[in-house]
Design an enzyme around this catalytic site. Structure first.
Site, PDB file in Angstrom:
ATOM      1  N   HIS A 208      19.798  33.373 -11.583  1.00 54.02           N
ATOM      2  CA  HIS A 208      21.217  33.033 -11.541  1.00 54.02           C
ATOM      3  C   HIS A 208      21.513  31.962 -12.587  1.00 54.02           C
ATOM      4  CE1 HIS A 208      25.125  31.662 -10.023  1.00 54.02           C
ATOM      5  NE2 HIS A 208      24.662  30.449 -10.266  1.00 54.02           N
TER       6      HIS A 208
ATOM      7  N   LYS B  37      15.476  33.577  -8.563  1.00 56.95           N
ATOM      8  CA  LYS B  37      15.678  34.130  -7.227  1.00 56.95           C
ATOM      9  C   LYS B  37      14.342  34.632  -6.661  1.00 56.95           C
ATOM     10  CE  LYS B  37      20.197  35.882  -8.739  1.00 56.95           C
ATOM     11  NZ  LYS B  37      21.124  37.027  -8.654  1.00 56.95           N
TER      12      LYS B  37
ATOM     13  N   TYR C  36      27.255  31.720  -2.865  1.00 57.05           N
ATOM     14  CA  TYR C  36      27.838  33.013  -3.205  1.00 57.05           C
ATOM     15  C   TYR C  36      29.183  33.262  -2.520  1.00 57.05           C
ATOM     16  CZ  TYR C  36      23.709  34.608  -5.800  1.00 57.05           C
ATOM     17  OH  TYR C  36      22.721  34.765  -6.742  1.00 57.05           O
TER      18      TYR C  36
ATOM     19  N   GLU D 243      27.946  24.137  -8.144  1.00 61.13           N
ATOM     20  CA  GLU D 243      26.577  24.568  -7.811  1.00 61.13           C
ATOM     21  C   GLU D 243      25.568  23.434  -7.962  1.00 61.13           C
ATOM     22  OE1 GLU D 243      27.556  29.169  -9.148  1.00 61.13           O
ATOM     23  OE2 GLU D 243      26.195  27.980 -10.383  1.00 61.13           O
TER      24      GLU D 243
ATOM     25  N   ASN E 188      17.835  40.849  -9.921  1.00 63.55           N
ATOM     26  CA  ASN E 188      17.924  40.530 -11.347  1.00 63.55           C
ATOM     27  C   ASN E 188      17.360  39.157 -11.668  1.00 63.55           C
ATOM     28  OD1 ASN E 188      19.946  38.916 -10.383  1.00 63.55           O
ATOM     29  ND2 ASN E 188      21.619  40.064 -11.301  1.00 63.55           N
TER      30      ASN E 188
HETATM   31  P1  IDP Z   1      25.833  37.305 -12.342  1.00 68.80           P
HETATM   32  O1  IDP Z   1      24.616  36.858 -11.558  1.00 68.80           O
HETATM   33  O2  IDP Z   1      25.438  38.053 -13.583  1.00 68.80           O
HETATM   34  O3  IDP Z   1      26.809  36.199 -12.597  1.00 68.80           O
HETATM   35  P2  IDP Z   1      27.728  38.301 -10.340  1.00 68.80           P
HETATM   36  O4  IDP Z   1      28.696  39.400 -10.592  1.00 68.80           O
HETATM   37  O5  IDP Z   1      28.260  36.901 -10.249  1.00 68.80           O
HETATM   38  O6  IDP Z   1      26.571  38.413 -11.435  1.00 68.80           O
HETATM   39  O7  IDP Z   1      26.983  38.657  -8.967  1.00 68.80           O
HETATM   40  C1  IDP Z   1      26.169  37.705  -8.340  1.00 68.80           C
HETATM   41  C2  IDP Z   1      24.887  38.375  -7.899  1.00 68.80           C
HETATM   42  O8  IDP Z   1      25.171  39.317  -6.879  1.00 68.80           O
HETATM   43  C3  IDP Z   1      24.178  39.181  -8.999  1.00 68.80           C
HETATM   44  O9  IDP Z   1      23.361  38.398  -9.828  1.00 68.80           O
HETATM   45  C4  IDP Z   1      23.398  40.191  -8.194  1.00 68.80           C
HETATM   46  O10 IDP Z   1      22.175  39.620  -7.708  1.00 68.80           O
HETATM   47  C5  IDP Z   1      24.312  40.439  -7.006  1.00 68.80           C
HETATM   48  N1  IDP Z   1      25.149  41.623  -7.226  1.00 68.80           N
HETATM   49  C6  IDP Z   1      26.255  41.723  -7.976  1.00 68.80           C
HETATM   50  N2  IDP Z   1      26.773  42.960  -7.960  1.00 68.80           N
HETATM   51  C7  IDP Z   1      25.965  43.666  -7.136  1.00 68.80           C
HETATM   52  C8  IDP Z   1      25.963  45.034  -6.708  1.00 68.80           C
HETATM   53  O11 IDP Z   1      26.813  45.839  -7.068  1.00 68.80           O
HETATM   54  N3  IDP Z   1      24.943  45.401  -5.873  1.00 68.80           N
HETATM   55  C9  IDP Z   1      23.996  44.519  -5.445  1.00 68.80           C
HETATM   56  N4  IDP Z   1      23.956  43.231  -5.838  1.00 68.80           N
HETATM   57  C10 IDP Z   1      24.929  42.811  -6.675  1.00 68.80           C
HETATM   58 MG    MG Z   2      28.055  35.111 -11.268  1.00 63.82          MG
END
Ligand code: IDP
Ligand code: MG
Length: 149
Positions: free
Chosen positions: A115, A9, A49, A126, A112
């Site tokens: 993805h 990302k 997303y 995807e 983070n």
């Molecule tokens: P993942 O990437 O570990 O699969 P997901 O729950 O699918 O996590 O969420 C997708 C992305 O959305 C996350 O990687 C993160 O960048 C963002 N995200 C998820 N939860 C939050 C939040 O509570 N605050 C801000 N960003 C979030």
């Molecule tokens: Mg996810």
């Protein structure tokens, strides 16, 4: 064999972690069958997303992921989806295990860095969204030294 969609990302690119991150997938023994770097359109980010479209963080997430270049990759191997998720680590960098990408380099939930598809259906969706039918079919000779047989 499975193929999974992995994407560095904009924060990972901004922080100069492209090589560090790609190296981990490469050294693990996965095969690279797709790679490109683009600045995602809002349309593709929203599709990617879509499952989170009702969440409060969705607008910020779309703004973040369209803010600059991402690196789109397709990695192939036995149980590649799970293997990639294990390399990536849990969503919140502060809680992700050391040794994982997020555990080693991340301090945040939204930022983070990477993805990875979470299931075969999402991987298919995807990969099609980001690569269409342009994945590379090729034989990697070193595979004979990655799997016993
Ligand atoms: P993942 O990437 O570990 O699969 P997901 O729950 O699918 O996590 O969420 C997708 C992305 O959305 C996350 O990687 C993160 O960048 C963002 N995200 C998820 N939860 C939050 C939040 O509570 N605050 C801000 N960003 C979030
Ligand atoms: Mg996810």
């Amino acid at each position: 064999m499975q193929t999974t969609y992995v994407m560095i990302k904009p924060d990972g690119v901004q922080r100069g972690l492209i090589g560090e991150i790609i190296g981990r997938f490469e050294r693990k023994g996965l095969q690279l069958v797709g790679m490109k770097s683009i600045i995602p359109s809002e349309e593709i980010a929203r599709e990617h997303y879509a499952v989170h479209s009702e969440r409060p963080f969705f607008p910020g997430l779309i703004k973040f992921v369209t803010s600059g270049p991402v690196v789109c990759m397709a990695w192939r191997g036995v149980e590649a989806i799970k293997v990639a998720r294990n390399l990536i680590g849990s969503t919140n960098g502060r809680e992700a295990a050391p040794g994982t990408i997020r555990g080693d380099f991340g301090m945040d939930m939204g930022f983070n860095m990477i993805h990875g598809s979470d299931a075969p259906e999402t991987a298919e969706f995807e990969l099609n969204l980001w690569f269409g039918d342009s994945l590379m079919e090729w034989n990697q000779d070193s595979i004979n030294w990655v799997y016993e047989g």
